[in-house]
Design a protein around this motif. Sequence first.
Motif, PDB file in Angstrom:
ATOM      1  N   SER A 171       0.950  -1.163  -0.011  1.00 48.76           N
ATOM      2  CA  SER A 171       0.052   0.027   0.085  1.00 48.76           C
ATOM      3  C   SER A 171       0.823   1.334  -0.126  1.00 48.76           C
ATOM      4  O   SER A 171       0.333   2.268  -0.189  1.00 48.76           O
ATOM      5  CB  SER A 171      -1.021   0.182   1.207  1.00 48.76           C
ATOM      6  N   TYR A 172       2.212   1.187   0.226  1.00 46.79           N
ATOM      7  CA  TYR A 172       2.935   2.272   0.371  1.00 46.79           C
ATOM      8  C   TYR A 172       3.372   2.610  -0.955  1.00 46.79           C
ATOM      9  O   TYR A 172       3.526   2.016  -1.974  1.00 46.79           O
ATOM     10  CB  TYR A 172       4.146   2.193   1.229  1.00 46.79           C
ATOM     11  N   ASP A 173       3.967   3.949  -1.391  1.00 46.98           N
ATOM     12  CA  ASP A 173       4.128   4.450  -2.535  1.00 46.98           C
ATOM     13  C   ASP A 173       5.406   3.679  -2.884  1.00 46.98           C
ATOM     14  O   ASP A 173       6.348   3.438  -2.059  1.00 46.98           O
ATOM     15  CB  ASP A 173       4.200   6.052  -2.711  1.00 46.98           C
ATOM     16  N   VAL A 174       5.651   3.836  -4.510  1.00 45.30           N
ATOM     17  CA  VAL A 174       6.927   3.307  -4.721  1.00 45.30           C
ATOM     18  C   VAL A 174       8.033   4.481  -4.906  1.00 45.30           C
ATOM     19  O   VAL A 174       7.811   5.322  -5.292  1.00 45.30           O
ATOM     20  CB  VAL A 174       6.809   2.603  -6.181  1.00 45.30           C
ATOM     21  N   VAL A 175       9.306   4.184  -4.404  1.00 44.30           N
ATOM     22  CA  VAL A 175      10.316   5.191  -4.323  1.00 44.30           C
ATOM     23  C   VAL A 175      11.339   5.003  -5.247  1.00 44.30           C
ATOM     24  O   VAL A 175      12.052   5.645  -5.946  1.00 44.30           O
ATOM     25  CB  VAL A 175      10.986   5.392  -2.820  1.00 44.30           C
ATOM     26  N   ALA A 176      11.559   3.380  -5.639  1.00 47.53           N
ATOM     27  CA  ALA A 176      12.388   3.087  -6.933  1.00 47.53           C
ATOM     28  C   ALA A 176      11.909   1.694  -7.294  1.00 47.53           C
ATOM     29  O   ALA A 176      11.289   0.844  -6.631  1.00 47.53           O
ATOM     30  CB  ALA A 176      13.930   2.943  -6.327  1.00 47.53           C
ATOM     31  N   THR A 177      12.428   1.474  -8.618  1.00 45.13           N
ATOM     32  CA  THR A 177      12.090   0.167  -9.170  1.00 45.13           C
ATOM     33  C   THR A 177      13.375  -0.443  -9.814  1.00 45.13           C
ATOM     34  O   THR A 177      14.413   0.381 -10.508  1.00 45.13           O
ATOM     35  CB  THR A 177      11.049   0.146 -10.449  1.00 45.13           C
ATOM     36  N   VAL A 178      13.854  -1.495  -9.213  1.00 42.96           N
ATOM     37  CA  VAL A 178      15.150  -2.245  -9.619  1.00 42.96           C
ATOM     38  C   VAL A 178      14.868  -3.613 -10.571  1.00 42.96           C
ATOM     39  O   VAL A 178      14.113  -4.108 -10.330  1.00 42.96           O
ATOM     40  CB  VAL A 178      16.135  -2.466  -8.574  1.00 42.96           C
TER      41      VAL A 178
END
Length: 220
Positions: A172-179
Amino acid sequence: MNIKKRWVAGVLGTALTFGAVAGTTSAEGNVLLASVEWVNAQLNPMKTKVTSLETKVAQQQTEINQLREAIANGSTPPPATLPDKVYVSSSVAKIRSGATTEYKVLAEKPYGSTLSVIDKFESSNGLWYRVTVSSTVKGWIYTGDVSTTQVSAPTKVVTTAKVNIRKGATNSYDVVATVSSGTTLKYLSSFTNDSGETWYNVQTSSGVKGWMISTYGEVK
């Protein structure tokens, strides 16, 4: 002529009666067969658990007999092989309500977690330890997921698939990065949320910190 008609009518009546009885018997037979199949479906899982318990009791009885024989002969009983503690050596170890993978998962423990051992059992798929999860919860952990010697502290997480790094330890938390898969991240800590999911607190090479679900990473 009247006698022949009466004879034919009697034969037909008998045939119809027999057919009706046969149909009723067939229907009752189908119901009985279905009932038996349902009962078997309910009993089979119970039989499996009973067999598992019987195996454990037989194993314990063998150990008791060996100890009695050793005492009777005046010899010293063999030292206990049960470790006091074990340490999770896999990325995430599942603790179950019974000593096979068919039992439900009670908890998950990340790499490096320390667990107190209170029992052991040799099941059909290997040796399991019964461990203390909390003051009220105890469960079984597979020995392939733990070490009897303390493991080194983890320093990194290598992703096994493309994964989102989030602000908190739930989806449910926002995405800060995608790896991408194969990315090496700095390991900071672990956390198990209310849904029983284990998440890793990690830091990217660019300094971004966040949480990733453990199913997409290997702790090293």
